[in-house]
Write a protein that holds these residues in place. Sequence first.
Motif, PDB file in Angstrom:
ATOM      1  N   GLU A  18      36.122  48.202  43.420  1.00 33.59           N
ATOM      2  CA  GLU A  18      35.114  47.660  42.572  1.00 33.59           C
ATOM      3  C   GLU A  18      35.594  48.124  41.185  1.00 33.59           C
TER       4      GLU A  18
ATOM      5  N   ARG B 265      36.291  45.560  38.120  1.00 35.65           N
ATOM      6  CA  ARG B 265      35.445  45.566  36.837  1.00 35.65           C
ATOM      7  C   ARG B 265      36.660  45.743  35.816  1.00 35.65           C
TER       8      ARG B 265
ATOM      9  N   ASP C 266      37.019  43.116  32.725  1.00 35.88           N
ATOM     10  CA  ASP C 266      36.896  43.312  31.246  1.00 35.88           C
ATOM     11  C   ASP C 266      38.183  42.870  30.627  1.00 35.88           C
TER      12      ASP C 266
ATOM     13  N   ARG D  66      27.529  38.886  38.932  1.00 38.06           N
ATOM     14  CA  ARG D  66      27.588  39.035  40.397  1.00 38.06           C
ATOM     15  C   ARG D  66      26.991  37.868  40.667  1.00 38.06           C
TER      16      ARG D  66
END
Length: 303
Positions: free
Chosen positions: A58, A62, A66, A88
Motif C-alpha cells: 500500500e 501510494r 504521488d 480509491r
Amino acid sequence: MSGPVGRTVVGYTSTEAGRAAVTAAARLVSALGGELHLVLVLPDAGRGAVVPPDAGYEALLRSSADAWLAEAAALVPAGVPHASHVRRAESAAEGLLEVAHELGAARLVVGSGAERGLGRIGVGTAASELLHSADLPVVVVPVTAVEGDDDGVDGGGPALSRVTVAVGTRPGADVLLEEALALARASGAPLRLVSLQVLDLPGRLDRVAAADTADAHLRGVLEEARAAVGAAQVQDALLVRGRDVADAVGGLGWLPGEVVVVGSSRLAAPHRLFLGATAARLLRAVPVPVVVVPRTRPQGGRP
C-alpha cells in the motif's frame, strides 16, 4: 448543467492517453477559466477483501500514485490553476464521478485508447462507462488531438481554436446547442455547425428527402445560434453527406485546439449520458476531443 467556467476534472493514467487527456484538459481551463483537478483512481483493494492489503504494498502504491500525479502536474502550463487527488474506488469511472460530484465540476475529461487501425478514438473501459452513466459533460480525448501540435497553450495560439457542434435532423437539440454556444462564448472561439447526413437509405427519393430535411433543420439551428451569440461568432454551417459517418466526417478539416460537441442518445435516462450509434461512430472518426453532453438538465442546474 453548470456553465463552462468552473472546475474541470481529468482522469490521469501514466500512459500516452492519460497525458493527452491532461494536455487537452489544460487547454480547456486556459480557454474557459476555472480550475483543473488531476485525479488518479486506485483500486479499492480493502473493500470486501478477505485478507487485509499488505502495508508495504500500500505504501509503494501510494508513493507511485504521488509520482504519477507529479508527472501529470508537470504537463500543466504555468498560469493554469490545478490540484491533484488520489481516489480509491472499485472502478476508474466510479472514482472520477465521485470527485466530479464532490467538486461540482463542469466537465470530466478522459483519454481514449489509441486503436489507430480502427479509427481515431478507441474508447477504453473507463470512458465507455462514463459515456453510459455520467450526469455531466464528458470529454473524450484521442492521442491524435495533441500529436504534432506545437502551438499549444504556451505557444501563443488560442487555447480553444474552434467549437464544432454536430446537430441532428430531429428536434430537441437545445441543450446541445446551448453547451456549444457557452463554450464558444466563454473562450471567444468561433462556432461551426455541422449536420451529418448519412446517405445509406434505399432509393434516390429517400436520399433527396433526407437531405432536404437536414437542410431545413440546419437553417433553423443556424438562425437560433446567430440570435444567441451574433452572426460574427458563427463561422460556418455545413451539411456534410457521406456513405457513412466516417465518410462524411472525412471531408471536414480540423484545427489544433478544436473540440466537437455531440449530444447523448434519446434512450438515455433523464440527466444521464447514453451514447447513441451515430455519436459513437463520430467519436471514432474524428481526431479532436469530443464533448458528449447529456440531453436534459438536472433540476437546479447541477451537473
